[in-house]
Design a protein around this motif. Structure first.
Motif, PDB file in Angstrom:
ATOM      1  N   ARG A 141       6.092 -22.406  -8.231  1.00 46.79           N
ATOM      2  CA  ARG A 141       5.995 -22.329  -9.687  1.00 46.79           C
ATOM      3  C   ARG A 141       5.069 -23.450 -10.117  1.00 46.79           C
ATOM      4  O   ARG A 141       4.772 -24.360  -9.331  1.00 46.79           O
ATOM      5  N   HIS A 154       6.468 -17.355  -8.322  1.00 43.80           N
ATOM      6  CA  HIS A 154       5.532 -16.324  -7.897  1.00 43.80           C
ATOM      7  C   HIS A 154       4.942 -16.631  -6.522  1.00 43.80           C
ATOM      8  O   HIS A 154       5.089 -17.740  -6.006  1.00 43.80           O
ATOM      9  N   GLU A 196      -9.072 -18.651 -13.964  1.00 40.37           N
ATOM     10  CA  GLU A 196      -7.750 -19.208 -14.240  1.00 40.37           C
ATOM     11  C   GLU A 196      -7.902 -20.288 -15.302  1.00 40.37           C
ATOM     12  O   GLU A 196      -8.760 -21.157 -15.188  1.00 40.37           O
ATOM     13  N   TYR A 230       5.958 -11.580  -8.763  1.00 42.10           N
ATOM     14  CA  TYR A 230       6.405 -12.372  -9.916  1.00 42.10           C
ATOM     15  C   TYR A 230       7.909 -12.186  -9.969  1.00 42.10           C
ATOM     16  O   TYR A 230       8.391 -11.093 -10.275  1.00 42.10           O
ATOM     17  N   ILE A 248       7.525 -19.542 -14.084  1.00 42.95           N
ATOM     18  CA  ILE A 248       7.786 -18.297 -13.350  1.00 42.95           C
ATOM     19  C   ILE A 248       7.536 -18.512 -11.858  1.00 42.95           C
ATOM     20  O   ILE A 248       6.524 -19.087 -11.453  1.00 42.95           O
ATOM     21  N   GLN A 272       1.064 -16.023 -17.071  1.00 38.75           N
ATOM     22  CA  GLN A 272       2.180 -16.490 -16.252  1.00 38.75           C
ATOM     23  C   GLN A 272       2.985 -17.458 -17.101  1.00 38.75           C
ATOM     24  O   GLN A 272       2.553 -18.577 -17.335  1.00 38.75           O
TER      25      GLN A 272
END
Length: 140
Positions: A62, A102, A115, A81, A100, A96
């Protein structure tokens, strides 16, 4: 109001910056877009692309971040996810949510994504597995 901003103007063109291997994952290449410097660390924006075939993926983790989006520019990537498998293809945008859990476990050889994360110095924290993860498909 505009005169009081604490951020700077930034304009990065192709060729101004290059993909490098000194990012979070050694199987990806990273291209800094100058946003962290312009925002004094409030936000980072970088391009990320495949550098090697997926073997183990990112592992469950995370991020300690307030905001994170991934915009797939080329190719595709498969994420878990929490306990949901998600295929992210070129043109898709994923928000995201903070914290979260993932796992990016598979991606195409031409995968490239933008990103954007706040803050720029976000942390990646390993977490216990949430569920089983499919194996990546071998590159041909």
């Amino acid at each position: 109001m505009l005169g009081r901003t604490t951020t700077q103007f930034s304009h990065v063109k192709p060729g101004d910056t290059h993909f490098k291997t000194d990012g979070l994952r050694d199987f990806f290449l990273y291209c800094d877009l100058g946003i962290a410097e312009a925002t004094h660390g409030k936000v980072i924006a970088h391009l990320v692309k495949a550098n090697m075939a997926p073997e183990k993926g990112t592992g469950w983790h995370r991020h300690e971040a307030d905001f994170q989006i991934v915009i797939m520019v080329k190719g595709w990537a498969k994420f878990m996810y929490e306990d949901k498998e998600t295929l992210v293809s070129a043109g898709d945008c994923v928000h995201q949510r903070p914290g979260i859990r993932h796992y990016l476990f598979d991606y195409s050889p031409d995968m490239e994504y933008l990103e954007i994360v706040s803050p720029a110095d976000f942390k990646s924290i390993d977490v216990a597995p949430v569920c089983d993860v499919p194996s990546p498909a071998p590159w041909k």
